[in-house]
Design an enzyme around this catalytic site. Structure first.
Site, PDB file in Angstrom:
ATOM      1  N   HIS A 233     -51.558  49.845  -3.672  1.00 11.76           N
ATOM      2  CA  HIS A 233     -50.555  50.353  -2.732  1.00 11.76           C
ATOM      3  C   HIS A 233     -50.076  51.696  -3.260  1.00 11.76           C
ATOM      4  O   HIS A 233     -50.316  52.072  -4.411  1.00 11.76           O
ATOM      5  CB  HIS A 233     -49.408  49.356  -2.550  1.00 11.76           C
ATOM      6  N   TYR A 288     -40.827  50.877   1.136  1.00 11.66           N
ATOM      7  CA  TYR A 288     -39.637  50.611   0.328  1.00 11.66           C
ATOM      8  C   TYR A 288     -39.251  51.876  -0.441  1.00 11.66           C
ATOM      9  O   TYR A 288     -40.069  52.796  -0.615  1.00 11.66           O
ATOM     10  CB  TYR A 288     -39.865  49.427  -0.612  1.00 11.66           C
ATOM     11  N   ASP A 591     -47.028  10.817  -5.148  1.00 14.78           N
ATOM     12  CA  ASP A 591     -46.987   9.427  -4.681  1.00 14.78           C
ATOM     13  C   ASP A 591     -48.391   9.092  -4.227  1.00 14.78           C
ATOM     14  O   ASP A 591     -49.066   9.897  -3.577  1.00 14.78           O
ATOM     15  CB  ASP A 591     -45.933   9.208  -3.600  1.00 14.78           C
TER      16      ASP A 591
END
Length: 857
Positions: A233, A288, A591
């Site tokens: 990126h 960002y 389980d």
């Protein structure tokens, strides 16, 4: 204390990689008392040249997966306690703001608030555009609809944090060795023996592979196929901005500057400067931001995925070239190349949001690499192929502190923990992967897709639609296609979620299925409800091949099964028993249903999908040498015929007496369904009269056809996972990985009846300590919404006024009950039937009531 050039010849634990993950693990292991820890890295320290060196270090804590928010919250607290080399706190608690450019994104930000409340992130807030600009004056309020504000978000320099962590680890006895490339790990008889480096070997008992983008390369040498994908990126830093003149900082006198500059060059003058205002994210444009003094840093995921081949990745050479950094591709900044954002180039989006950056030179720019995994979560834990081999990869700076703590606790005490208690890492476990995920074709494509969606608005039920589909087919695959199944990818299996051929059932059951709209209507069909009601009233057939199945074989198999299981497993051949497996801390590891099929042979049935592989690895890890554990998931087709008419249907295709007296509940028999050999269990996860059938895979399709043909006169229909989830939650059956996992002991989960403290089993001491209930902080609770037409999804906060008292582990509409059913864990005083609570969902509060379980008997 300083790193050493002297390579030790022996160590208890060797950590390969001195980036933010390796340093965190060394810090945590030494804090737990280990002294004989050695960390080696191919680069200099603390600026190793990996992702931690070039990362801008922004930390947004709120994430949809609970585990990532837990990791981030711990990381923030840890980094806040660290003192950097300059004497200042390592963590910059600036706050973090995510802005919305659309109403759809504002809905997403409301969900951020709800996730934050559910996971315990402090004081999440929604902001108006004007409130956003009060925190970030350079943002153009006209470009946004609002924002999400998390006051404790912030930034930490990877280099500053690595240095601080390493210094403390070295003071406690750890050794850090730079300029030492790891070439291999020596093993013998399935155990780690030594780490082979370019400068010699280190004999050791344990190795942690914390090499991030290089993890796959080392794994391949050991025939461990880690699906860790490097992706690129973009990151850039503008020239100085007049609007930020008051934030200008000269960082060249920082104690780490020279070291940083030697690896990163001129950009170290910017990268080492922490922000003095909130970090910023514009996810609608996959961008960002954070300031570096008087410069703005701009990060962009807003481009077509770039996935380099791991074999082509270089190291960090002596001339200062970083192996984790590639040349900046201007084309990707100045053109719209992202598959989901084709209308606006990243630079245009950035200049619109922050007009002060418009037309400014991008002084420093590079393509930085980080690692992705197939589900976007870390790849960590003990590798089942070798005793003593651990991994910690695909972990960002944001999460490295928590991941390091959890892994160190796991290594030292056998159970991953944070300060708040046990943490379940089923979806991060390195053993979760299936064989096909180790191929580079799969890892490359899915890694690229994970990159593509990282800032997209993703529904929790979303599945891959095109990339790497149609890999694993159950024997009934073509029959499912014939019945127009809506197939979803689950651990590579193509599994039906509902069948469009059952749409005609809506004429009979449609008035009992509330309409849905909005978020809860996505990835749902009313056919799910019709299928569920048909099972309750008639009979249905469900493909459960993907559930994990194990055979345990050997003269000591019975003794081993007892050691695994909490229940009394002294059962006869043909008996079936529900039980739990716990870890050393008493948390429920799985389980399972155990069937004794012969004197020295047992069939263990457990959860499917990706978490099921963790259970297989766990059982194999515990098994003694004279017991064989075979994963028979793929070799056995499995299906369940269930509903009031199940006995009538099956009696047409077998001569076996299926009456209650001859074939009681929780027993098994082996016989033929027409000409197909089966092992049949009188159990049903749907909670109705039913039998599960297991047969060699080549017989599966014909067995399905036999049962469907026999059931035609009794209204048999195939049904998918959507109906099964509704059926099981009404019956109070737990779903491991959702409303049952290692953060809960059997008594908290309401499963104390599956524990026999007269037997010996893994975790017994911890389970026994919880048996009296005095130390239980939370108990399982079944809720139903008071509004019979309302539907909510899981992972939403449960409230008493403004106080969060729990979150929804599972939520499904119960079509027989006529209400949305949810399972949660609440403080004991709230878990009493009749208690009223509220659920926050999509910005609305829904009244709910704690109920006696099961709702449907």
């Amino acid at each position: 204390m300083e790193p050493t050039d002297s390579l030790p010849t022996q160590a208890d634990t060797v950590i390969v990689g001195a980036g933010i993950v390796g340093c965190n693990i060394a810090y945590q292991l030494t804090e737990l008392g280990r002294e004989d820890v050695v960390v080696v890295d191919q680069g200099p320290m603390p600026t190793t040249g990996g992702s931690s060196t070039h990362a801008p270090g922004i930390m947004f804590q709120t994430a949809e997966p609970k585990v990532l928010s837990q990791f981030a919250d711990y990381s923030r607290r840890l980094y806040s306690d660290l003192e950097g080399a300059d004497g200042h706190q390592a963590y910059n608690e600036t706050g973090g703001i995510e802005v919305a450019r659309s109403e759809e994104r504002m809905d997403f930000l409301q969900r951020r608030v709800e996730y934050a409340k559910a996971w315990g992130i402090e004081d999440p807030q929604l902001l108006s555009p004007e409130e956003v600009t009060e925190h970030l004056p350079l943002v153009d309020a006209d470009q946004i609809k609002g924002g999400y504000y998390s006051p404790t978000d912030g930034q930490v320099s990877g280099v500053v944090a690595c240095d601080a962590l390493a210094r403390e680890a070295m003071e406690r006895g750890a050794k850090f060795v730079p300029h030492t490339r790891t070439e291999d790990v020596e093993t013998e008889n399935g155990s780690v023996q030594a780490v082979i480096t370019e400068n010699g070997s280190i004999e050791c008992n344990e190795v942690v592979v914390a090499t991030n983008i290089w993890a796959r390369q080392l794994g391949e040498k050991l025939d461990v196929h880690l699906p860790v994908t490097p992706v690129e990126h973009q990151y850039t830093m503008t020239e100085s901005l007049d609007e930020l003149a008051d934030s200008a900082v000269d960082i060249t006198d920082h104690p780490l500057f020279e070291n940083y500059e030697n690896v990163s060059g001129e950009k170290a003058k910017r990268l080492l400067v922490g922000p003095d205002r909130p970090i910023l994210r514009d996810q609608d444009n996959a961008m960002y931001y954070r300031n570096h003094g008087d410069s703005y840093g701009i990060g962009s995921y807003n481009h077509d995925p770039i996935v380099p081949d791991p074999q082509d990745l270089g190291g960090n050479d002596p001339d200062g070239e970083q192996g984790s950094v590639h040349e900046f591709t201007d084309y990707h900044m100045n053109n719209a190349t992202h598959p989901d954002r084709p209308d606006k180039a990243p630079r245009q989006a950035s200049d619109e949001l922050l007009p002060a950056t418009a037309g400014k030179e991008l002084e420093h720019k590079y393509n930085g690499m980080f690692a992705e995994s197939p589900n976007g979560l870390p790849v960590m834990g003990p590798v089942q192929e070798y005793d003593g081999l651990w991994t910690a990869a695909a972990i960002w700076v944001t999460h490295a502190g928590g991941a390091g703590k959890a892994l160190a606790e796991w290594m030292e005490h056998g159970v991953p923990r944070l300060l708040s208690g046990p943490i379940d890492l089923a979806h991060c476990d390195v053993n979760r992967f299936d064989e096909h995920e180790g191929s580079w074709d799969f890892a490359r494509d899915i890694g690229g897709e994970e990159y593509r969606i990282v800032y997209n608005i993703m529904h929790p039920k979303w599945v891959w639609t095109e990339t790497q589909r149609d890999i694993r087919r159950t024997p009934m695959y073509h029959t499912h296609k014939k019945y127009d199944a809506e197939l979803w990818a689950e651990a590579g299996w193509e599994e039906p979620h509902w069948f469009d051929s059952n749409a005609d059932l809506l004429a009979e059951y449609g008035d009992r299925i509330p309409d849905r709209e909005g978020w809860e209507a996505k990835y749902w069909s009313p056919i799910e409800g019709a299928e569920a009601l048909n099972v309750r009233n008639n009979v249905g057939l469900h493909d459960m091949t993907s559930f994990n199945k194990m055979e345990v074989i050997g003269s000591d198999a019975g003794e081993f099964v007892q050691y695994l299981c909490t229940n009394d497993m002294d059962i006869d051949v043909g008996d079936v028993k529900y039980t739990l497996m716990c870890n050393e801390g008493g948390g429920v590891r799985a389980d399972i249903t155990v069937t004794r099929t012969d004197e020295d042979r047992y069939l263990l049935l457990t959860t499917g999908r990706e978490v099921g592989n963790n259970h297989v690895a766990w059982v194999r890890e515990q098994s003694p040498d004279d017991v064989v554990v075979n994963d028979v998931t793929s070799s056995l087709a499995a299906m369940v015929c269930t509903g009031p008419n199940a006995r009538k249907v099956l009696s047409k295709v077998t001569d076996v007496d299926l009456s209650d007296d001859a074939f009681p509940f929780f027993t098994s028999q082996q016989f033929f369904v027409k000409n197909i050999p089966v092992t049949a269990l009188r159990v049903s996860y749907a909670g109705e009269l039913g039998w599960e059938f297991y047969t060699p895979s080549e017989y599966g399709e014909r067995l399905w056809e036999h049962i469907m043909e026999a059931g035609e006169e009794y209204g048999i229909r195939p049904y998918g996972n959507g109906a099964l989830n509704s059926l099981r939650i009404e019956k109070g059956f737990r779903l491991w990985g959702k409303d049952l996992h290692t953060e809960h002991n059997p008594y908290e989960a309401g499963l104390g009846w599956a524990v026999d403290l007269e037997t010996d089993f893994i975790g017994k001491e911890a389970v026994a300590a919880a048996a009296d209930g005095d130390n239980i902080d939370h108990k399982v609770a079944c809720l139903t919404l008071d509004d019979e037409d309302a539907v909510v999804l899981d992972n939403k906060p449960v409230l008493d006024g403004d106080e969060t008292i729990g979150y929804l582990h599972s939520a499904e509409y119960g079509y027989t009950e006529g209400a949305c059913v949810a399972y949660t864990y609440l403080p004991p005083e709230y878990a009493e039937p009749g208690t009223s609570v509220e659920i926050l969902y999509e910005g609305e509060r829904y009244d709910a009531t704690v109920r006696e379980e099961p709702l449907v008997s």
